[in-house]
Design a protein around this motif. Sequence first.
Motif, PDB file in Angstrom:
ATOM      1  N   ALA A 666     -14.476  -3.105   6.688  1.00 40.66           N
ATOM      2  CA  ALA A 666     -13.262  -3.893   6.895  1.00 40.66           C
ATOM      3  C   ALA A 666     -13.532  -5.376   6.672  1.00 40.66           C
ATOM      4  O   ALA A 666     -12.739  -6.084   6.038  1.00 40.66           O
ATOM      5  N   PRO A 671      -8.254  -6.904   2.809  1.00 41.37           N
ATOM      6  CA  PRO A 671      -7.019  -6.104   2.682  1.00 41.37           C
ATOM      7  C   PRO A 671      -7.196  -4.820   1.882  1.00 41.37           C
ATOM      8  O   PRO A 671      -6.418  -3.886   2.036  1.00 41.37           O
ATOM      9  N   GLU A 674      -7.039  -1.279   3.526  1.00 44.57           N
ATOM     10  CA  GLU A 674      -5.794  -0.552   3.815  1.00 44.57           C
ATOM     11  C   GLU A 674      -5.756   0.772   3.065  1.00 44.57           C
ATOM     12  O   GLU A 674      -5.357   1.805   3.618  1.00 44.57           O
ATOM     13  N   ALA A 675      -6.177   0.752   1.797  1.00 43.22           N
ATOM     14  CA  ALA A 675      -6.127   1.971   0.990  1.00 43.22           C
ATOM     15  C   ALA A 675      -7.067   3.041   1.521  1.00 43.22           C
ATOM     16  O   ALA A 675      -6.790   4.238   1.397  1.00 43.22           O
ATOM     17  N   ALA A 678      -5.457   4.434   5.040  1.00 39.46           N
ATOM     18  CA  ALA A 678      -4.045   4.843   5.048  1.00 39.46           C
ATOM     19  C   ALA A 678      -3.865   6.336   5.288  1.00 39.46           C
ATOM     20  O   ALA A 678      -2.984   6.752   6.041  1.00 39.46           O
ATOM     21  N   ARG A 683      -6.961   6.159  13.227  1.00 41.63           N
ATOM     22  CA  ARG A 683      -6.205   5.574  14.343  1.00 41.63           C
ATOM     23  C   ARG A 683      -6.367   6.406  15.611  1.00 41.63           C
ATOM     24  O   ARG A 683      -6.685   5.879  16.687  1.00 41.63           O
ATOM     25  N   LEU A 708      -9.763  -4.134  12.082  1.00 42.50           N
ATOM     26  CA  LEU A 708      -8.673  -3.506  11.321  1.00 42.50           C
ATOM     27  C   LEU A 708      -7.335  -4.194  11.566  1.00 42.50           C
ATOM     28  O   LEU A 708      -6.477  -4.222  10.685  1.00 42.50           O
ATOM     29  N   VAL A 711      -7.020  -6.774   8.869  1.00 39.87           N
ATOM     30  CA  VAL A 711      -6.897  -6.442   7.441  1.00 39.87           C
ATOM     31  C   VAL A 711      -5.975  -5.254   7.162  1.00 39.87           C
ATOM     32  O   VAL A 711      -5.518  -5.091   6.033  1.00 39.87           O
ATOM     33  N   ALA A 712      -5.732  -4.408   8.149  1.00 37.25           N
ATOM     34  CA  ALA A 712      -4.887  -3.227   7.926  1.00 37.25           C
ATOM     35  C   ALA A 712      -4.018  -2.960   9.148  1.00 37.25           C
ATOM     36  O   ALA A 712      -4.057  -1.872   9.730  1.00 37.25           O
ATOM     37  N   SER A 714      -0.885  -2.373   9.674  1.00 34.87           N
ATOM     38  CA  SER A 714       0.172  -1.346   9.649  1.00 34.87           C
ATOM     39  C   SER A 714      -0.366   0.025  10.035  1.00 34.87           C
ATOM     40  O   SER A 714       0.379   0.885  10.501  1.00 34.87           O
ATOM     41  N   HIS A 715      -1.662   0.234   9.856  1.00 37.77           N
ATOM     42  CA  HIS A 715      -2.257   1.528  10.193  1.00 37.77           C
ATOM     43  C   HIS A 715      -2.116   1.835  11.678  1.00 37.77           C
ATOM     44  O   HIS A 715      -2.088   3.001  12.084  1.00 37.77           O
ATOM     45  N   LYS A 757      -0.523 -10.203  15.196  1.00 36.00           N
ATOM     46  CA  LYS A 757       0.086  -9.379  14.148  1.00 36.00           C
ATOM     47  C   LYS A 757       1.414  -8.755  14.598  1.00 36.00           C
ATOM     48  O   LYS A 757       2.064  -8.072  13.808  1.00 36.00           O
TER      49      LYS A 757
END
Length: 911
Positions: A666, A671, A674-675, A678, A683, A708, A711-712, A714-715, A757
Amino acid sequence: MPQESSWRPQEAGVHQICYLLAQVQKPGTDQGQILQQLDQCKSYPDFNNYLAFIFAQGDSLPIEVRQSAGLLLKNNLKDHYAATTEEFRKYIKIALLHAIRSPSKPLRHVVGTNVAVIVGVGGMPTWPELLMSIVQCLESNDPNALEGALDALYKICEEAPVQMESEVPSEPAGTSQRPSNVLVPRLLALFGSPYEDAKCLSVSIMNLLAGGSPSALAEHMDRYLAGLFALAHDPSSEVRKPVCTGLVQLLHLQPERLVPHMHEIIEYMLESTQSGDEGVALESCEFWSAFCEAAVSQPETLSPDVLRPFLGRLVPVLLKNMVYDEYDEEVANVEAAEEAANCGIVLEDKDAEIKPFLPKGATRGEEGGEDDDDGEEVNRWNLRKCSAAGLDVLSTVFGDELLPIVLPIVEQRLREEDWRERESAILALGAISEGCVSGLLGHLAEMVGVLLPKLLDGRPLVRSITCWALSRYSHWVVQAGAEHNGPGQQQFDTVIAGLLTRVRDNNRHVQEAACSALATLEEVAGPELLPRLPAILKTMAAALAMYGRKNLRILYDAISTLADAVGNALAEPAAMQILMPPLQEKWTSIADNDRDLLPLFECFTSLAQALCSAYEPYAQATFDRCMNILTMQLAARSAAANGQAPQIEPEREFIICSLDLISGLAEGLGPAMEALVAKSNLRNMLVQCCQDVSADVRQSAFALVGDLAKVAPSHFAPSIGDLLALGIANLQPAMLHQESMSACNNACWSLGEIAVKLKPEELAPFATGIVERLAPILQNMNSMPRSIVENSAITLGRVAWVCPAQLAPHLGHFIAPWCSALRSIRDDVEKEHAFLGLCALLRINPEAALGSWVPLCEAVASWRMIQDEGLRNEINVIMQAFRANLMGQWDQYWGALEGPVRDKLAIMCGL
């Protein structure tokens, strides 16, 4: 004494267990099958009673069988004593108290081990008969009873010292007594015992009690000290050893007690450091480091001047002790490895030679975590090493004063044919590197010139100690090397080239020393390594192919240190082509449940952070492997917790290292992470890890949550409430202790990363709960580690920035300690976030700050330079508003500030 237990053994059960225990002793039997059958016996609720009966009552049985029964009982009690019924506990305790007087010394020792386990798990107050029995044995004329009681007592003091200060029920009913109060006078009386074991053990127990400083010992300190002096010249070396230990400990704990006798004690320790008994010499040699530490920490009590007249006699003694013995086991092992290497024989590393791997653990918002392993072999602490450590500490106190004593001896030894003499001279040069550097600095080039040829010495231990000695001068070698195109640069290049040659040494002991020395040099040199990077990488690639399991760990650490030192320079295609193929070969050759994978995971964590986007070709495979291991380990951990048989042995280190490696991804990928996450179940795994019983699992889990979130984010959306609640739960007062402080710290930091965030309405349900946990930490900052205080201040600011209306009414309750904490934080984006939150609250509730005006202004003045223009303007507007609104009181408030604070605010805010 307790009433007799109603439990009675069945003859068939006794015979069956005795048979199995006897079979274990026989060579050629299937040990695994026998042990499995014994393990099956654990399903019987009274199995431990049978073991206790065989151990304590089996007079006709071989000692080895009874001993095995006692040791197996100890292991079972350690794991299952809490679940044992009171009736069965009673029987086991009666059996142990019966066996404490056994004529067999090995059996008495096993009794002591069992007693210490029960006391450690259940506590002394639950076993008042034990204290009564120990007192009876100490006052007995039976030497077996006396030694048995002392052995048990020693083990209790060693394993559960706090129990000596507990209140144990006594007669008459309703009264109690502390074991230390009861036992100390009796132990001191035994200093005059005719039995060597009794004297030795009673002194050793008193030394352990002194470490805990019980009140009972304070009352008898003069008698304790007199007893040590009286035994100082006891004919038995086994007695003199704990006497020396006790005097060294008193020097740590209460040096003022020894000061009136210091000249006599120094003479005694000087004599004892030269004792022909290595045990006595080793214990007394600890005195010199202890003296220097006491003189530095308590100069008003103990002056170094007391030791100065003895240096001319002491230093040569230490130097003499630093020479390897002719029959030293380490010498034999290293020389055997040299002979094998010269014959082309590769010696496999044994499991016993490899120390257990302990993950470093991810730390967030801290300047550094715990000291990490240096990778050196855990060798027996001996007189040679203790003497070198003593010389090292002496040099830090007396500095260049030692050089006229040390250097003539070193110069003479370097010319000796006996390699042991040469080796000890190099050891001495390394030992004094820190304390005598000002006197040595002018001779550094000459000294390095003397050491470099020793890297080619025919004796492996001379080569390895030379690597270490050169690493001790790394700072000055690098400093000289920074003078480009001068002799210092040539010297730096020569030192690196010499170490790299030894990294590829055929002798694994030399490899170990060279690799550790290279890592030390890397850490100091940083960017200065860039011109030398190709040579370093080629050497590391070659070492990856030739090293055994043990040295691979040290090599991985050296690669990690190199990544930290040169950063993204490793992402250059030429560097990647050298280093990554052999590392990938190691990566694919190790199974997912092989513990040799763990240090490699830590190495890849550092590489992912350093390589950034250049790591992307390896990212998917790395992430998938981490997820597979997490899936297996968490399933096994869950099964074991539910009493089911796991498919693999659950080992939390695999969870920690996998979480840390994903954190490294991470941090390196940003960013692009994220891929990777996803389509994963990461989580839910993190929610599980954040509530793990193990603090170090939670520590790494919360670090990954915060990484996380950056950088991610939304996860996390579906689990954000769970993660916030778990973060808050980890900041409960009961959690804030040493064992779990790093987990609490990371939980605190992750809350702040999540907060920035979120939308206000998402964070609002948790905002008050977060502040309720953080405010007490800030209010008690003097008793808290700096890292969690700073993280608490930052997270509080971030929460305030997002939810100011909710927190502003409560600002007066925490602004003073909050501002005090903000003042010590270095300028960075996290501090900017914290001040944006502070400003948001001050806009709504400026009156709350008036009672904490001085800490507020000191916090604002702590900035060296605010990079964010919006924050600069915000602070300016708020401070100007205070000046305008205070009007007639301004001079009073302004005058309350220190001059430097007023000067800084005048520049920053035009006040």
